[in-house]
Write a protein that holds these residues in place. Structure first.
Motif, PDB file in Angstrom:
ATOM      1  N   GLY A  35      29.466  16.718  33.744  1.00 58.75           N
ATOM      2  CA  GLY A  35      29.505  18.035  33.124  1.00 58.75           C
ATOM      3  C   GLY A  35      30.513  18.098  31.993  1.00 58.75           C
ATOM      4  N   TRP A  36      30.207  18.941  31.027  1.00 57.34           N
ATOM      5  CA  TRP A  36      31.168  19.298  29.980  1.00 57.34           C
ATOM      6  C   TRP A  36      31.588  20.744  30.217  1.00 57.34           C
ATOM      7  CZ3 TRP A  36      33.635  16.357  26.534  1.00 57.34           C
ATOM      8  CH2 TRP A  36      33.114  15.097  26.224  1.00 57.34           C
ATOM      9  N   PHE A  37      32.875  20.948  30.361  1.00 58.56           N
ATOM     10  CA  PHE A  37      33.441  22.277  30.511  1.00 58.56           C
ATOM     11  C   PHE A  37      34.258  22.605  29.272  1.00 58.56           C
ATOM     12  CE2 PHE A  37      32.890  23.624  34.979  1.00 58.56           C
ATOM     13  CZ  PHE A  37      32.360  22.460  35.523  1.00 58.56           C
ATOM     14  N   ARG A  38      34.567  23.868  29.098  1.00 57.41           N
ATOM     15  CA  ARG A  38      35.503  24.265  28.052  1.00 57.41           C
ATOM     16  C   ARG A  38      36.382  25.398  28.561  1.00 57.41           C
ATOM     17  NH1 ARG A  38      31.268  26.892  23.652  1.00 57.41           N
ATOM     18  NH2 ARG A  38      30.710  28.769  24.851  1.00 57.41           N
ATOM     19  N   GLN A  39      37.556  25.456  27.977  1.00 56.04           N
ATOM     20  CA  GLN A  39      38.492  26.508  28.351  1.00 56.04           C
ATOM     21  C   GLN A  39      39.236  26.974  27.117  1.00 56.04           C
ATOM     22  OE1 GLN A  39      41.269  25.465  31.481  1.00 56.04           O
ATOM     23  NE2 GLN A  39      41.520  27.616  32.039  1.00 56.04           N
ATOM     24  N   ALA A  40      39.040  28.239  26.806  1.00 53.88           N
ATOM     25  CA  ALA A  40      39.745  28.867  25.704  1.00 53.88           C
ATOM     26  C   ALA A  40      41.016  29.520  26.246  1.00 53.88           C
ATOM     27  CB  ALA A  40      38.852  29.900  25.033  1.00 53.88           C
ATOM     28  N   PRO A  41      42.007  29.750  25.392  1.00 58.67           N
ATOM     29  CA  PRO A  41      43.252  30.375  25.854  1.00 58.67           C
ATOM     30  C   PRO A  41      42.993  31.707  26.539  1.00 58.67           C
ATOM     31  CG  PRO A  41      43.527  29.498  23.656  1.00 58.67           C
ATOM     32  CD  PRO A  41      42.077  29.364  23.975  1.00 58.67           C
ATOM     33  N   GLY A  42      43.568  31.859  27.729  1.00 58.76           N
ATOM     34  CA  GLY A  42      43.410  33.093  28.466  1.00 58.76           C
ATOM     35  C   GLY A  42      42.089  33.273  29.169  1.00 58.76           C
ATOM     36  N   THR A  99      30.963  14.689  39.259  1.00 55.45           N
ATOM     37  CA  THR A  99      30.869  15.072  40.654  1.00 55.45           C
ATOM     38  C   THR A  99      29.750  14.300  41.332  1.00 55.45           C
ATOM     39  OG1 THR A  99      30.487  16.898  42.199  1.00 55.45           O
ATOM     40  CG2 THR A  99      29.325  17.012  40.108  1.00 55.45           C
ATOM     41  N   ARG A 100      29.904  14.075  42.625  1.00 53.38           N
ATOM     42  CA  ARG A 100      28.843  13.492  43.423  1.00 53.38           C
ATOM     43  C   ARG A 100      28.240  14.521  44.359  1.00 53.38           C
ATOM     44  NH1 ARG A 100      29.660   7.382  45.353  1.00 53.38           N
ATOM     45  NH2 ARG A 100      27.438   7.713  45.558  1.00 53.38           N
ATOM     46  N   SER A 101      28.719  15.759  44.255  1.00 52.42           N
ATOM     47  CA  SER A 101      28.184  16.801  45.118  1.00 52.42           C
ATOM     48  C   SER A 101      26.903  17.376  44.527  1.00 52.42           C
ATOM     49  CB  SER A 101      29.215  17.909  45.310  1.00 52.42           C
ATOM     50  OG  SER A 101      29.353  18.656  44.127  1.00 52.42           O
ATOM     51  N   PHE A 102      26.182  18.149  45.319  1.00 50.79           N
ATOM     52  CA  PHE A 102      24.969  18.789  44.828  1.00 50.79           C
ATOM     53  C   PHE A 102      25.284  19.967  43.928  1.00 50.79           C
ATOM     54  CE2 PHE A 102      21.821  16.340  46.862  1.00 50.79           C
ATOM     55  CZ  PHE A 102      22.294  15.967  48.112  1.00 50.79           C
ATOM     56  N   GLY A 103      26.392  20.619  44.183  1.00 49.78           N
ATOM     57  CA  GLY A 103      26.822  21.695  43.317  1.00 49.78           C
ATOM     58  C   GLY A 103      27.383  21.138  42.028  1.00 49.78           C
ATOM     59  N   TYR A 104      27.176  21.875  40.936  1.00 49.75           N
ATOM     60  CA  TYR A 104      27.671  21.365  39.664  1.00 49.75           C
ATOM     61  C   TYR A 104      28.156  22.459  38.720  1.00 49.75           C
ATOM     62  CZ  TYR A 104      23.166  22.953  37.895  1.00 49.75           C
ATOM     63  OH  TYR A 104      22.077  23.719  37.565  1.00 49.75           O
ATOM     64  N   SER A 105      28.032  23.711  39.119  1.00 47.91           N
ATOM     65  CA  SER A 105      28.295  24.794  38.176  1.00 47.91           C
ATOM     66  C   SER A 105      29.752  25.242  38.133  1.00 47.91           C
ATOM     67  CB  SER A 105      27.409  25.999  38.500  1.00 47.91           C
ATOM     68  OG  SER A 105      27.696  26.484  39.808  1.00 47.91           O
ATOM     69  N   ARG A 106      30.514  24.915  39.145  1.00 45.06           N
ATOM     70  CA  ARG A 106      31.889  25.396  39.231  1.00 45.06           C
ATOM     71  C   ARG A 106      32.875  24.266  39.022  1.00 45.06           C
ATOM     72  NH1 ARG A 106      31.769  27.522  45.196  1.00 45.06           N
ATOM     73  NH2 ARG A 106      31.026  25.366  45.350  1.00 45.06           N
ATOM     74  N   PRO A 107      34.022  24.561  38.431  1.00 45.18           N
ATOM     75  CA  PRO A 107      35.025  23.498  38.283  1.00 45.18           C
ATOM     76  C   PRO A 107      35.409  22.859  39.613  1.00 45.18           C
ATOM     77  CG  PRO A 107      35.610  25.383  36.924  1.00 45.18           C
ATOM     78  CD  PRO A 107      34.435  25.801  37.759  1.00 45.18           C
ATOM     79  N   THR A 108      35.396  23.640  40.677  1.00 39.95           N
ATOM     80  CA  THR A 108      35.781  23.102  41.984  1.00 39.95           C
ATOM     81  C   THR A 108      34.735  22.141  42.549  1.00 39.95           C
ATOM     82  OG1 THR A 108      34.884  25.105  42.983  1.00 39.95           O
ATOM     83  CG2 THR A 108      37.278  25.017  42.632  1.00 39.95           C
ATOM     84  N   ASP A 109      33.551  22.092  41.950  1.00 41.45           N
ATOM     85  CA  ASP A 109      32.534  21.126  42.381  1.00 41.45           C
ATOM     86  C   ASP A 109      32.862  19.712  41.910  1.00 41.45           C
ATOM     87  OD1 ASP A 109      29.921  23.537  41.729  1.00 41.45           O
ATOM     88  OD2 ASP A 109      30.901  23.036  43.628  1.00 41.45           O
ATOM     89  N   TYR A 110      33.766  19.574  40.960  1.00 44.37           N
ATOM     90  CA  TYR A 110      34.001  18.298  40.302  1.00 44.37           C
ATOM     91  C   TYR A 110      35.258  17.614  40.831  1.00 44.37           C
ATOM     92  CZ  TYR A 110      30.250  19.480  37.159  1.00 44.37           C
ATOM     93  OH  TYR A 110      29.012  19.784  36.651  1.00 44.37           O
TER      94      TYR A 110
END
Length: 123
Positions: A35-42, A99-110
């Motif tokens: 997955g590619w995530f992004r995080q902007a300030p705040g 991630t190797r889990s089935f979930g992939y949408s949340r940062p905690t899945d990774y």
């Protein structure tokens, strides 16, 4: 252990393109959903795009559909994010994750994360 390293960020004007790359080492990334995530300030970290390990299926958040493309190169053990028609609201630190889990949408899945690369889009 899987190590991830992003590259390709930078400063670009709105409407232009950038290509981010994520190099995986330690294990073949084909065993992982990437997955590619992004995080902007705040802001919270959000999933931008993901590619499935088993069938190469892809997911995009609505705001980047039609503009971003995620792809994987098994031979090079890399995952890329081609970003076109960039907008100022795309400005953020972009992270590659696995991630190797089935979930992939949340940062905690990774389980594994790169160090991040800054993308800044000027208007």
């Amino acid at each position: 252990q899987l190590q991830l390293a992003e590259s390709g960020g930078g400063l670009v004007q709105a409407g232009f393109s950038l290509r981010l790359s994520c190099a995986a080492s330690g294990r073949p990334f084909i065993f992982y959903t990437m997955g590619w995530f992004r995080q902007a300030p705040g802001e919270e970290r959000e999933l931008v795009a993901a590619i499935g390990r088993s069938d190469g299926s892809t997911y995009y958040t609505d705001s980047v559909k039609g503009r971003f493309t995620i792809s994987g190169d098994n031979a090079k053990n890399t995952v890329s994010l081609q970003m076109s028609s960039l907008k100022p609201e795309d400005t953020a630190v972009y992270y590659c994750a696995a991630t190797r889990s089935f979930g992939y949408s949340r940062p905690t899945d990774y389980d594994y994360w790169g160090q991040g690369t800054q993308v800044t889009v000027s208007s």
